[in-house]
Enzyme design. Structure first.
Site, PDB file in Angstrom:
ATOM      1  N   THR A   5       0.822  -1.201   0.000  1.00 10.27           N
ATOM      2  CA  THR A   5       0.000   0.000   0.000  1.00 10.27           C
ATOM      3  C   THR A   5       0.854   1.249   0.000  1.00 10.27           C
ATOM      4  OG1 THR A   5      -2.014   0.920   0.930  1.00 10.27           O
ATOM      5  CG2 THR A   5      -0.253   0.430   2.476  1.00 10.27           C
ATOM      6  N   LYS A  37      -8.486   2.412   2.506  1.00 12.35           N
ATOM      7  CA  LYS A  37      -7.491   2.408   3.575  1.00 12.35           C
ATOM      8  C   LYS A  37      -7.425   3.739   4.307  1.00 12.35           C
ATOM      9  CE  LYS A  37      -4.958  -0.732   0.652  1.00 12.35           C
ATOM     10  NZ  LYS A  37      -3.793  -0.887  -0.206  1.00 12.35           N
ATOM     11  N   GLY A  49      -5.288   6.890   8.003  1.00  8.16           N
ATOM     12  CA  GLY A  49      -4.950   5.943   6.948  1.00  8.16           C
ATOM     13  C   GLY A  49      -3.988   4.913   7.485  1.00  8.16           C
ATOM     14  N   SER A 128       4.697   0.811   1.161  1.00  5.19           N
ATOM     15  CA  SER A 128       5.752   0.439   0.213  1.00  5.19           C
ATOM     16  C   SER A 128       6.068   1.515  -0.807  1.00  5.19           C
ATOM     17  CB  SER A 128       5.387  -0.865  -0.500  1.00  5.19           C
ATOM     18  OG  SER A 128       4.159  -0.720  -1.176  1.00  5.19           O
ATOM     19  N   SER A 160       2.169   5.021  -8.087  1.00  7.74           N
ATOM     20  CA  SER A 160       1.549   3.825  -8.684  1.00  7.74           C
ATOM     21  C   SER A 160       2.248   3.389  -9.966  1.00  7.74           C
ATOM     22  CB  SER A 160       0.058   4.055  -8.940  1.00  7.74           C
ATOM     23  OG  SER A 160      -0.155   4.888 -10.062  1.00  7.74           O
ATOM     24  N   CYS A 163       5.855   1.769  -7.904  1.00  5.47           N
ATOM     25  CA  CYS A 163       5.756   0.717  -6.874  1.00  5.47           C
ATOM     26  C   CYS A 163       4.766  -0.364  -7.326  1.00  5.47           C
ATOM     27  CB  CYS A 163       5.293   1.329  -5.559  1.00  5.47           C
ATOM     28  SG  CYS A 163       5.032   0.110  -4.255  1.00  5.47           S
ATOM     29  N   THR A 166       1.399  -0.723  -5.356  1.00  4.50           N
ATOM     30  CA  THR A 166       0.510   0.438  -5.306  1.00  4.50           C
ATOM     31  C   THR A 166      -0.246   0.532  -6.620  1.00  4.50           C
ATOM     32  OG1 THR A 166       2.100   1.602  -3.883  1.00  4.50           O
ATOM     33  CG2 THR A 166       0.448   2.945  -5.004  1.00  4.50           C
TER      34      THR A 166
END
Length: 182
Positions: A5, A37, A49, A128, A160, A163, A166
């Protein structure tokens, strides 16, 4: 570091935005794309979060909201007491998660090591993809006039693309002057 995440908080002026991606992984498999989240706590006065195990995060959300109720919404006091419990309690100590919490005054990171950290520059990430999102957000804060929600969205989008844990299905919530933005 928690795989799976990215959560990012950005404060600009009176606006706090916290966003997170929606990907849930188990091992090397994506199990869900649209998880939420980021949550409201304490009658929509606190944004929170999480990064880490989902079950652990729900336990921490419940415990943190109990602290907020116990200390009449005092975020700093609730965070310190939560961090003490998290570090000392045998069950809580085993939980694998990090939290970002914020209200109209403070943005804090809480960990099971007893950490309660307030970032100097009002930008903080966990998970992450946190370092990617945080770097992008810091650049956007410094070089643009974008509102906090747009900075969070753009920074998470960048994370995104870098990673693998993500995705680009975001939940972004905004608090302005201590109230949920409708």
């Amino acid at each position: 570091m928690f795989k799976g995440t990215t959560i990012l908080a950005v404060r600009t002026g009176k606006e706090l935005a916290i966003g997170g991606d929606g990907q849930v992984t188990m091992g090397d498999t994506v199990m869900k794309h649209g998880a939420r989240k980021v949550r409201w706590l304490f009658d929509h006065q606190v944004l929170a979060g999480f990064a880490g195990s989902t079950a652990d995060a729900f336990t921490l959300f419940e415990r943190f909201e109990e602290k907020l109720n116990q200390f009449n919404g005092n975020l700093m006091r609730s965070a310190v007491e939560m961090a003490k419990d998290w570090r000392m309690d045998k069950m809580l100590r085993r939980l694998e998660a990090l939290l970002i919490v914020g209200n109209e005054e403070h943005t804090l990171v809480l960990s099971g090591n007893g950490d309660v950290i307030e970032p100097d520059d009002h930008v903080v990430g966990i998970g992450s993809g946190a370092s990617y999102a945080e770097a992008a957000a810091k650049a956007l804060v410094k070089h643009t006039e974008l509102p906090a929600t747009e900075i969070v969205k753009e920074a998470l989008t960048i994370a995104s693309t870098i990673c693998i844990y993500t995705n680009n299905q975001f939940t972004i919530e905004k608090l302005v002057d201590g109230e949920e933005e409708k």
